[in-house]
Design an enzyme around this catalytic site. Sequence first.
Site, PDB file in Angstrom:
ATOM      1  N   HIS A   1       7.906   6.015   6.078  1.00  0.00           N
ATOM      2  CA  HIS A   1       7.050   6.726   7.143  1.00  0.00           C
ATOM      3  C   HIS A   1       6.127   5.966   7.738  1.00  0.00           C
ATOM      4  O   HIS A   1       5.987   4.861   7.452  1.00  0.00           O
ATOM      5  CB  HIS A   1       6.258   8.160   6.143  1.00  0.00           C
TER       6      HIS A   1
ATOM      7  N   GLY B   1       0.924  -1.265   0.101  1.00  0.00           N
ATOM      8  CA  GLY B   1       0.070   0.068   0.079  1.00  0.00           C
ATOM      9  C   GLY B   1       0.937   1.219   0.026  1.00  0.00           C
ATOM     10  O   GLY B   1       0.269   2.297   0.117  1.00  0.00           O
TER      11      GLY B   1
END
Length: 114
Positions: free
Chosen positions: A100, A93
């Site tokens: 991050h 995804g």
Amino acid sequence: MEECLFCKIAKKEVPSTIVYEDDDVLAFNDINPVAPVHILLIPKKHISTFFAMEPGDGMLVGKLHEAAVKVARNLGLTEKGFRLVANCQRGGGQLIFHLHYHLIAGRPLGWPPG
Ligand code: 5GP
Ligand code: ZN
């Protein structure tokens, strides 16, 4: 070479709503929140994915984690909790290829994720 979006955000060349910053880490609100709290935590150093981590980067990822806990505590989430998500590669995804964490909270969160 065109720099990545999160590098530009880290350098304040692209505006963001910053909620935490230190020498190594920046945390800012996600532009498209999926929950009342949706904060992105990035290392200021460009690391594209977990697979691109170099020796020593584990310290940096640890700092990301510590920053996430600090932000969550400041938001009063110690009782209700939060979810910390890291998407890795397209199949996981990941859309922005600068490592991050997503700090997500403020609504009931189902499991397993979609
Ligand atoms: P990923 O899918 O790579 O794990 O997550 C990327 C996140 O970055 C998404 O949640 C998306 O909403 C967020 N995002 C994309 N562009 C921007 C931007 O320009 N500013 C901010 N604050 N967030 C962004
Ligand atoms: Zn970057």
